[in-house]
Design an enzyme around this catalytic site. Structure first.
Site, PDB file in Angstrom:
ATOM      1  N   HIS A  85       0.869  -1.347   0.022  1.00 32.44           N
ATOM      2  CA  HIS A  85      -0.072   0.130   0.090  1.00 32.44           C
ATOM      3  C   HIS A  85       0.893   1.153  -0.116  1.00 32.44           C
ATOM      4  CE1 HIS A  85      -3.360  -2.425   0.954  1.00 32.44           C
ATOM      5  NE2 HIS A  85      -2.846  -3.007   2.046  1.00 32.44           N
ATOM      6  N   HIS A 110       5.555   6.661   6.594  1.00 33.19           N
ATOM      7  CA  HIS A 110       5.352   6.214   5.108  1.00 33.19           C
ATOM      8  C   HIS A 110       4.642   7.291   4.480  1.00 33.19           C
ATOM      9  CE1 HIS A 110       1.562   5.783   7.715  1.00 33.19           C
ATOM     10  NE2 HIS A 110       0.995   6.103   6.557  1.00 33.19           N
ATOM     11  N   HIS A 129       3.443  10.244   6.492  1.00 28.48           N
ATOM     12  CA  HIS A 129       2.949  10.416   7.813  1.00 28.48           C
ATOM     13  C   HIS A 129       4.071   9.499   8.899  1.00 28.48           C
ATOM     14  CE1 HIS A 129      -1.473  10.262   6.112  1.00 28.48           C
ATOM     15  NE2 HIS A 129      -1.039  11.557   6.330  1.00 28.48           N
ATOM     16  N   THR A 195      -5.970   6.621   8.215  1.00 29.98           N
ATOM     17  CA  THR A 195      -6.520   6.790   6.899  1.00 29.98           C
ATOM     18  C   THR A 195      -6.690   5.705   5.984  1.00 29.98           C
ATOM     19  OG1 THR A 195      -4.420   7.309   5.855  1.00 29.98           O
ATOM     20  CG2 THR A 195      -5.656   9.003   6.907  1.00 29.98           C
ATOM     21  N   THR A 196      -6.381   4.175   6.557  1.00 26.58           N
ATOM     22  CA  THR A 196      -6.252   3.178   5.714  1.00 26.58           C
ATOM     23  C   THR A 196      -7.236   2.300   6.851  1.00 26.58           C
ATOM     24  OG1 THR A 196      -4.439   2.586   6.888  1.00 26.58           O
ATOM     25  CG2 THR A 196      -4.316   3.175   4.552  1.00 26.58           C
TER      26      THR A 196
HETATM   27 ZN   LIG Z   1      -0.852   7.097   6.270  1.00 36.53          ZN
END
Ligand SMILES: [Zn+2]
Length: 246
Positions: A85, A110, A129, A195-196
Site C-alpha cells: 500500500h 510512510h 505520515h 486513513t487506511t
Molecule cells: Zn498514512
C-alpha cells in the site's frame, strides 16, 4: 478412531477461513475507499466514524492554541518495507516526541501520493505520515506535505533500498526522521483516524503548515510505485476542533 484425513481437511478449511477473515484485501481502486467498510466487519468505522481522516484543513476555522511539541529524534531508522500500500520506514524505538507532556515513540513513517489532507483546498503531490504511539497505545501522527524541490535524503535511501517483494524488510543506513520535516514550521492539531482500514479513530493528528521538499523524480517514482494514487478521499470534518500553534 480419528479420521485423520477429515481432521486435516477441517484444519485446512479453518486455516483458510481465518486467512480470508484476517487478510481481507483493500486498495485504492476496485476495493477502494468508498467500499472499505463493506470489505470486513471490523472496518465499518470507515463509513460510520464521525472523526475520520483525512480532511481539508481550513486555516480560517483553526483556533489559535498553545500546544507543546518537542521532537527527540535519533538516527534510528531500521528498515524499509513495501507493504503493498505504501513504502514504510521502520524505526528502532529510540526516537520520541512529547506533545502536551505525553510521550509518544516514533514507530514508522510512510507516504501517500497525492497528499491525503488538503490545506485550504491545496493538494500537495506527496504527504508523509510519521506514526507515534504512547504507552497506552494511543496514536499520534505527524503529517508533513512535500512540494517539488530539493531531493529528500530519506526518500532517496528508501527508494534505493526497498524490495519489490511485498513485506520484505530491507535494511538501510541509520537516518534521522528530522530529515523528513521542513526546517521551519507551525502546526495544526486535530483528532482524526487512521486513513487506511480499519480507520480506527482517536488518532491525534499534527499537520505541519510548511511543506518539506522532494525532487520531481522522487515524487514521480513514489507515484509510480503506488499506481498513481494511494490517498484516501476527503472525509467530513463534522465541525471538529482544529487548533493552530504558532
Ligand atoms: Zn498514512
Amino acid at each position: 478412531m480419528i479420521n485423520y484425513k477429515k481432521f486435516a481437511s477441517i484444519l485446512m478449511l479453518s486455516a483458510s477461513l481465518y486467512a480470508a477473515e484476517y487478510t481481507a484485501e483493500w486498495n485504492y481502486t476496485n476495493k477502494g475507499p468508498s467500499r472499505w467498510h463493506s470489505l470486513h466487519p471490523e472496518w465499518e468505522t470507515c463509513f460510520l466514524g464521525k472523526e475520520q481522516s483525512p480532511i481539508n484543513i481550513s486555516s480560517l476555522r483553526a483556533i489559535d492554541k498553545i500546544n507543546s511539541l518537542i521532537l527527540r529524534y535519533e538516527s534510528d531508522s531500521k528498515n524499509v518495507v513495501n507493504n503493498g500500500h505504501t513504502l514504510q520506514l521502520n524505526f528502532d524505538n529510540m526516537s520520541y516526541i512529547t506533545f502536551n507532556d505525553t510521550k509518544y515513540n516514533l514507530l514508522q513513517a510512510h507516504f501517500h501520493t497525492p497528499s491525503e489532507h488538503h490545506l485550504d483546498g491545496v493538494i500537495y503531490p506527496l504527504e508523509g505520515h510519521l506514526v507515534h504511539q504512547n504507552e497506552n497505545g494511543d496514536l499520534l501522527v505527524i503529517g508533513v506535505f512535500f512540494k517539488k524541490g530539493k531531493q529528500n535524503p530519506i526518500i532517496k535511501s528508501m527508494l534505493a533500498n526497498y524490495s519489490t517483494e511485498i513485506n520484505n524488510q530491507m535494511p538501510l543506513e541509520k537516518l534521522n526522521a528530522k530529515m523528513l520535516l521542513p526546517t521551519k514550521y507551525r502546526f495544526y492539531s486535530l483528532k482524526g483516524s487512521l486513513t487506511t482500514p480499519p480507520c480506527t479513530e482517536n488518532v491525534q493528528w499534527i499537520i505541519l503548515d510548511n511543506p518539506a521538499t522532494a525532487s520531481a523524480e522522487q515524487i514521480k517514482k513514489l507515484r509510480e510505485l503506488f499506481h498513481n494514487n494511494n490517498a484516501r478521499t476527503l472525509q467530513d470534518s463534522n465541525n471538529r476542533e482544529i487548533t493552530f500553534t504558532k
